[in-house]
Write a protein that holds these residues in place. Structure first.
Motif, PDB file in Angstrom:
ATOM      1  N   TYR A 227       0.858  -1.184   0.000  1.00 14.72           N
ATOM      2  CA  TYR A 227       0.000   0.000   0.000  1.00 14.72           C
ATOM      3  C   TYR A 227       0.897   1.237   0.000  1.00 14.72           C
ATOM      4  CZ  TYR A 227      -4.069  -2.724   1.790  1.00 14.72           C
ATOM      5  OH  TYR A 227      -5.105  -3.613   1.965  1.00 14.72           O
ATOM      6  N   GLY A 228       0.572   2.191  -0.843  1.00 17.73           N
ATOM      7  CA  GLY A 228       1.109   3.526  -0.732  1.00 17.73           C
ATOM      8  C   GLY A 228      -0.034   4.436  -0.337  1.00 17.73           C
ATOM      9  N   LEU A 229       0.053   5.067   0.824  1.00 20.25           N
ATOM     10  CA  LEU A 229      -1.036   5.879   1.358  1.00 20.25           C
ATOM     11  C   LEU A 229      -0.642   7.348   1.330  1.00 20.25           C
ATOM     12  CD1 LEU A 229      -1.911   3.648   4.443  1.00 20.25           C
ATOM     13  CD2 LEU A 229      -2.992   3.614   2.180  1.00 20.25           C
ATOM     14  N   GLY A 230      -1.488   8.168   0.695  1.00 22.07           N
ATOM     15  CA  GLY A 230      -1.252   9.592   0.614  1.00 22.07           C
ATOM     16  C   GLY A 230      -1.936  10.357   1.727  1.00 22.07           C
ATOM     17  N   ARG A 231      -1.845  11.669   1.646  1.00 22.81           N
ATOM     18  CA  ARG A 231      -2.324  12.519   2.747  1.00 22.81           C
ATOM     19  C   ARG A 231      -3.815  12.414   2.986  1.00 22.81           C
ATOM     20  NH1 ARG A 231      -0.037  16.105  -0.995  1.00 22.81           N
ATOM     21  NH2 ARG A 231      -1.523  17.117  -2.415  1.00 22.81           N
ATOM     22  N   ASP A 232      -4.604  12.021   1.970  1.00 13.17           N
ATOM     23  CA  ASP A 232      -6.045  11.897   2.163  1.00 13.17           C
ATOM     24  C   ASP A 232      -6.432  10.601   2.851  1.00 13.17           C
ATOM     25  OD1 ASP A 232      -6.268  14.300   0.806  1.00 13.17           O
ATOM     26  OD2 ASP A 232      -6.621  13.340  -1.136  1.00 13.17           O
ATOM     27  N   ALA A 233      -5.448   9.728   3.091  1.00 12.68           N
ATOM     28  CA  ALA A 233      -5.749   8.436   3.702  1.00 12.68           C
ATOM     29  C   ALA A 233      -5.116   8.260   5.073  1.00 12.68           C
ATOM     30  CB  ALA A 233      -5.283   7.305   2.780  1.00 12.68           C
ATOM     31  N   THR A 234      -4.300   9.217   5.510  1.00 15.03           N
ATOM     32  CA  THR A 234      -3.601   9.055   6.790  1.00 15.03           C
ATOM     33  C   THR A 234      -4.053  10.094   7.794  1.00 15.03           C
ATOM     34  OG1 THR A 234      -1.741  10.493   6.188  1.00 15.03           O
ATOM     35  CG2 THR A 234      -1.577   8.169   5.563  1.00 15.03           C
ATOM     36  N   ALA A 235      -4.004   9.728   9.055  1.00 10.64           N
ATOM     37  CA  ALA A 235      -4.447  10.636  10.112  1.00 10.64           C
ATOM     38  C   ALA A 235      -3.565  11.867  10.210  1.00 10.64           C
ATOM     39  CB  ALA A 235      -4.467   9.884  11.443  1.00 10.64           C
ATOM     40  N   SER A 236      -2.293  11.723   9.916  1.00  9.67           N
ATOM     41  CA  SER A 236      -1.363  12.845  10.057  1.00  9.67           C
ATOM     42  C   SER A 236      -1.257  13.690   8.792  1.00  9.67           C
ATOM     43  CB  SER A 236       0.026  12.315  10.402  1.00  9.67           C
ATOM     44  OG  SER A 236       0.576  11.618   9.289  1.00  9.67           O
ATOM     45  N   GLY A 237      -1.669  13.152   7.651  1.00  4.86           N
ATOM     46  CA  GLY A 237      -1.486  13.833   6.388  1.00  4.86           C
ATOM     47  C   GLY A 237      -0.147  13.549   5.722  1.00  4.86           C
ATOM     48  N   ALA A 238       0.719  12.816   6.409  1.00  6.43           N
ATOM     49  CA  ALA A 238       1.994  12.413   5.819  1.00  6.43           C
ATOM     50  C   ALA A 238       1.812  11.107   5.058  1.00  6.43           C
ATOM     51  CB  ALA A 238       3.049  12.240   6.908  1.00  6.43           C
ATOM     52  N   GLY A 239       2.723  10.837   4.146  1.00 10.47           N
ATOM     53  CA  GLY A 239       2.672   9.584   3.423  1.00 10.47           C
ATOM     54  C   GLY A 239       2.999   8.404   4.312  1.00 10.47           C
ATOM     55  N   MET A 240       2.463   7.251   3.917  1.00 12.03           N
ATOM     56  CA  MET A 240       2.647   6.035   4.700  1.00 12.03           C
ATOM     57  C   MET A 240       2.761   4.868   3.726  1.00 12.03           C
ATOM     58  SD  MET A 240       0.163   4.764   7.811  1.00 12.03           S
ATOM     59  CE  MET A 240       0.235   6.415   8.535  1.00 12.03           C
ATOM     60  N   LEU A 241       3.525   3.859   4.103  1.00  7.61           N
ATOM     61  CA  LEU A 241       3.748   2.718   3.223  1.00  7.61           C
ATOM     62  C   LEU A 241       3.589   1.416   3.976  1.00  7.61           C
ATOM     63  CD1 LEU A 241       5.108   1.890   0.281  1.00  7.61           C
ATOM     64  CD2 LEU A 241       6.993   1.229   1.792  1.00  7.61           C
ATOM     65  N   LEU A 242       2.942   0.456   3.329  1.00  2.49           N
ATOM     66  CA  LEU A 242       2.972  -0.934   3.775  1.00  2.49           C
ATOM     67  C   LEU A 242       3.842  -1.719   2.811  1.00  2.49           C
ATOM     68  CD1 LEU A 242       1.966  -3.413   5.438  1.00  2.49           C
ATOM     69  CD2 LEU A 242       0.253  -3.709   3.634  1.00  2.49           C
ATOM     70  N   ALA A 243       4.883  -2.363   3.344  1.00  2.00           N
ATOM     71  CA  ALA A 243       5.691  -3.308   2.576  1.00  2.00           C
ATOM     72  C   ALA A 243       5.390  -4.701   3.100  1.00  2.00           C
ATOM     73  CB  ALA A 243       7.183  -2.998   2.733  1.00  2.00           C
ATOM     74  N   ASN A 244       4.978  -5.601   2.211  1.00  2.00           N
ATOM     75  CA  ASN A 244       4.596  -6.951   2.617  1.00  2.00           C
ATOM     76  C   ASN A 244       4.989  -7.958   1.538  1.00  2.00           C
ATOM     77  OD1 ASN A 244       1.418  -8.671   3.156  1.00  2.00           O
ATOM     78  ND2 ASN A 244       3.425  -9.163   3.967  1.00  2.00           N
TER      79      ASN A 244
END
Length: 779
Positions: A227-244
């Motif tokens: 998953y690559g999560l942008g600011r509209d998907a995270t509580a902080s507005g920072a990017g977030m990544l799931l590596a699996n």
């Protein structure tokens, strides 16, 4: 086993690699030798700091050898064509040796090092220093360990020897061709001209199903979620990544966690495959990325029209061309074995009996787009220096180095990227229409395997104007998407990286569009959508790293969510069924086991293994058709009238004889560590499980060994105060049963726990288990 500092040694070792004299005892850039600081954090994870890339490589080679010397040593045996000498002259080892000996005779790795050192035409000085340093660091540990290697897999074995820079490049070459020539190695070795009145199909040749399956897009046995999560998907507005990533739990394709720093020049935390000197999945202070195995093809077939009466010559623009033949010899434990192998100007001749035969009229050669891909290590080095997904995409565009994987990434500013900017042969729509003969057009349409007319120069791959090298698709012909909400991939094609913006219109060789998605892909998207809608049972409507971890290890079995209730009704309506072998199977215990199942693959989930075996037996058959307008929700209804559903359930019950059908998953799915058996959660993608785990089935016992699945798991947020989050290596850092880091992370995974991201010195120094030491050597 507590690591000890290596005393400085006055050692200069001269090695000959790629025809050059290379000094591995000194760092090229500074001439002061090697020196690396290793800070071992909890779970044995090394944080390695060095003044230059030669010393950084040295520290990586030393640390990896401390933990996994046997895995690296075996890799070097393989790429030096010595498996059948040391591990037995069975057909598999002999075939591997012949394949790798051919690469050695062809000087495949040496050719990579010729040209301008710009990281595209030839590896840069930085990467060469890293590779050279890795070999020197590995050798330094081997000298220090001497006869006291503690891993029983290679302790006292003659095949554990010092390695060279060239060994490293041979291993890198083998990694690059994993999904192309490597997948077809048996067919390359088996290729021989037909005997009179026959075709080439030696007894050792691979069966068509096995070869085509292994070459069917992804390398066999690997996969991933991201998953690559942008600011509209995270509580902080920072990017977030799931590596699996889903990779083997044993052998040379295990991941290894590490954090590598050259102050002011490179600073990346993450993981690499054991034996590689650079982080391949990870993050720096502003960007995080992961890889999933792509559906794109890495080679093309060429159908050769043979010269009548001469099966080793083919016609090209009406003129005969002679194949090149070479006798390759390997030394085995049973004596020398020789085989004559054949090449064309396209590449090696390959046989797949029943599909791609060598007859008196035709033969088949392949062009491997990764055989000349010497760009990967520089590419990952450049990725680690990117400061945004825009810069990261520019790295992908310029270098085009990813051998068989997609990229999913996110940055601190809250942008997310999906791209399949991997190495793909240049089969455009017009080329496919003009150059794939009619009998092979259905194969291309269904699978992306291109069989080109090898008799015409107009059917050569050519060059895209924006491509890094000839013969591959340029960035303009490759799919990419940047979003501020999310992107995802679970090994289906690029099409639904984000369903709100389908990617369409790309060459078929990259992947399919508007076709049915796997249950794992569907669940992967559904989990994000439900999180953002606040309908997944967790608080809030956006992601934190904690919620990302919980979603990933929620262990939902989406196939069960769709059909379990209908399956129970089928079972209860007639509690006996005929198995595929014609025997009658009592389903009386199966019905309540399925009804009581919690639709998960958690340790306490009872009956999960029964549904898994039902799915593996082909029981997930649907009554409704796939609808491309509703790709995430169709098909969804069990075909209750299809007799194969009942047969699959009977087969599953029969296979599980002696194992309680309502057993806890954690009691039947385990991983051995010494005398202990660690219970393992997760399940099969065929059942619609996101957290994929594949165990080795043992009749009457269950799954007492994990073969592959979730391996390096990371949920990282790129916040303003620096990266933070959770990570784990499911099978632990070391394959050595005498290492303190042999089972610790495996127990963490079993408990759904984690280690924290330790990117900053503040984070690292807060670790109560931190041990610091320096390794190096001087002239």
């Amino acid at each position: 086993m507590k690591p000890r500092p290596l005393a400085a040694a006055a050692t200069t070792v001269a090695l000959v690699a790629a025809g050059l004299t290379v000094t591995t005892g000194t760092a090229v850039a500074h001439g002061h030798g090697y020196s690396a600081l290793i800070q071992r954090a909890s779970y044995g994870v090394p944080h390695i700091t060095a003044r230059d890339f030669a010393s950084l490589g040295y520290g990586v080679g030393y640390a990896q050898a401390e933990d996994n010397i046997c895995l690296i040593a075996e890799q070097m045996v393989t790429v030096n064509a010595q498996r059948s000498r040391w591990f037995g002259a069975d057909a598999r080892n002999v075939s591997s040796d012949l394949f790798h000996q051919k690469a050695i005779d062809d000087r495949s790795a040496e050719r990579w090092l010729v040209g301008r050192r710009d990281g595209v035409r030839a590896p840069s000085d930085e990467v060469r220093d890293q590779v050279r340093g890795f070999a020197a660091g590995y050798n330094a540990y081997l000298r220090r360990a001497g006869n006291e290697i503690t891993d029983p897999a290679c302790a006292g074995k003659e095949w554990v020897r010092p390695i060279t820079e060239l060994d490293m490049w041979r291993a890198n070459w083998a990694r690059m061709v994993r999904a192309s020539s490597g997948a077809l190695a048996d067919g390359i070795v088996a290729a021989a001209p037909p005997t009179a009145g026959g075709t080439s199909a030696p007894a050792s040749a691979p069966q068509a199903e096995a070869v085509v399956a292994a070459a069917d897009g992804a390398p066999a046995g690997v996969g991933s979620n991201a998953y690559g999560l942008g600011r509209d998907a995270t509580a902080s507005g920072a990017g977030m990544l799931l590596a699996n990533p889903h990779f083997p739990w044993d052998g040379g394709e295990r991941f290894y966690r590490m954090h590598l720093t050259v102050p002011g020049r490179y600073d990346v935390e993450g993981a690499a495959l054991v034996g590689d000197p650079i982080v391949e999945i990870g993050h720096n202070g502003r960007v995080a990325w992961s890889h999933t195995v792509s559906t794109a093809r890495r080679f093309v077939w060429h159908r050769l029209a043979l010269v009548p009466g001469d099966p080793t010559s083919y016609l090209y623009d009406g003129q005969p061309r002679k194949m090149t033949s070479r006798t390759v010899t390997v030394q085995t434990s049973a004596g020398p074995v020789s085989r004559t192998l054949f090449d064309t100007h396209f590449g090696p001749v390959v046989v797949v009996p029943g599909t791609f035969d060598w007859t008196a009229q035709a033969a088949y050669a392949i062009t491997d787009a990764n055989a000349a891909n010497n760009r990967a290590l520089d590419g990952w080095l450049a990725m680690g220096r990117a400061t945004s997904v825009g810069e990261l995409r520019a790295v992908l565009d310029r270098r085009q180095f990813l051998p068989w994987v997609n990229v999913v990434a996110a940055d601190r500013d809250g942008r997310a990227l999906y791209a399949d900017h991997s190495v793909v042969p240049r089969v455009t729509g017009p080329l496919a229409a003009a150059c794939i003969p009619a009998p092979f057009q259905p194969l291309y349409a269904s699978s992306g395997q291109a069989v080109l007319d090898g008799s015409r120069s107009s059917c050569e791959l050519g060059r895209d104007p924006d491509a890094a090298v000839p013969g591959i698709l340029g960035p303009a012909n490759l799919p990419a998407l940047v979003r501020t909400d999310y992107v995802t991939n679970s090994n289906d094609s690029y099409w639904l990286a984000n369903p709100a913006r389908p990617l369409e219109g790309y060459p078929r060789i990259i992947g399919d569009e508007r076709t049915q998605r796997s249950l794992r892909t569907r669940l992967g998207v559904l989990q994000v959508q439900q999180r953002l809608a606040g309908t997944d049972g967790l608080r809030g409507t956006r992601f934190t790293t904690g919620k990302l971890w919980d979603v990933t290890l929620g262990n939902r079995a989406y196939g069960g969510e769709l059909v379990r209730d209908d399956l129970v009704r089928v079972c209860e309506a007639q509690p006996a069924a005929t198995a595929s072998d014609g025997t009658t199977v009592d389903l009386a215990a199966a019905c309540p086991a399925l009804r009581g199942w919690d639709l998960k693959v958690d340790l306490d989930s009872r009956g999960a293994h029964l549904f898994t075996e039902f799915a593996l037996a082909g029981g997930l058959r649907f009554a409704d058709a796939y609808d491309p307008a509703a790709p995430l929700t169709t098909p969804s209804r069990l075909a209750v009238e299809d007799p194969r559903v009942r047969t699959a359930l009977a087969d599953a019950v029969r296979k599980l004889a002696g194992i309680p059908l309502d057993a806890r998953l954690g009691d039947v799915q385990t991983e051995p560590r010494g005398t202990a058996r660690i219970p393992i959660h997760g399940g099969r993608a065929e059942a619609g499980v996101f957290n994929m785990i594949i165990g080795v089935f043992q009749p009457g016992v269950g799954y007492p060994k994990i073969r592959h699945g979730t391996s390096f798991l990371m949920a990282v947020e790129l916040g303003r105060d620096g990266p933070s989050g959770r990570q784990i290596l499911t099978y632990s850092q070391s394959a050595n049963p005498n290492s303190p880091w042999y089972a610790d992370q495996t127990r963490l995974y079993s408990a759904k726990s984690w280690d924290t991201v330790k990117f900053t010195q503040k984070q690292l120094r807060a670790d109560p288990n931190l041990v610091t030491y320096r390794v190096g050597e001087r002239r």
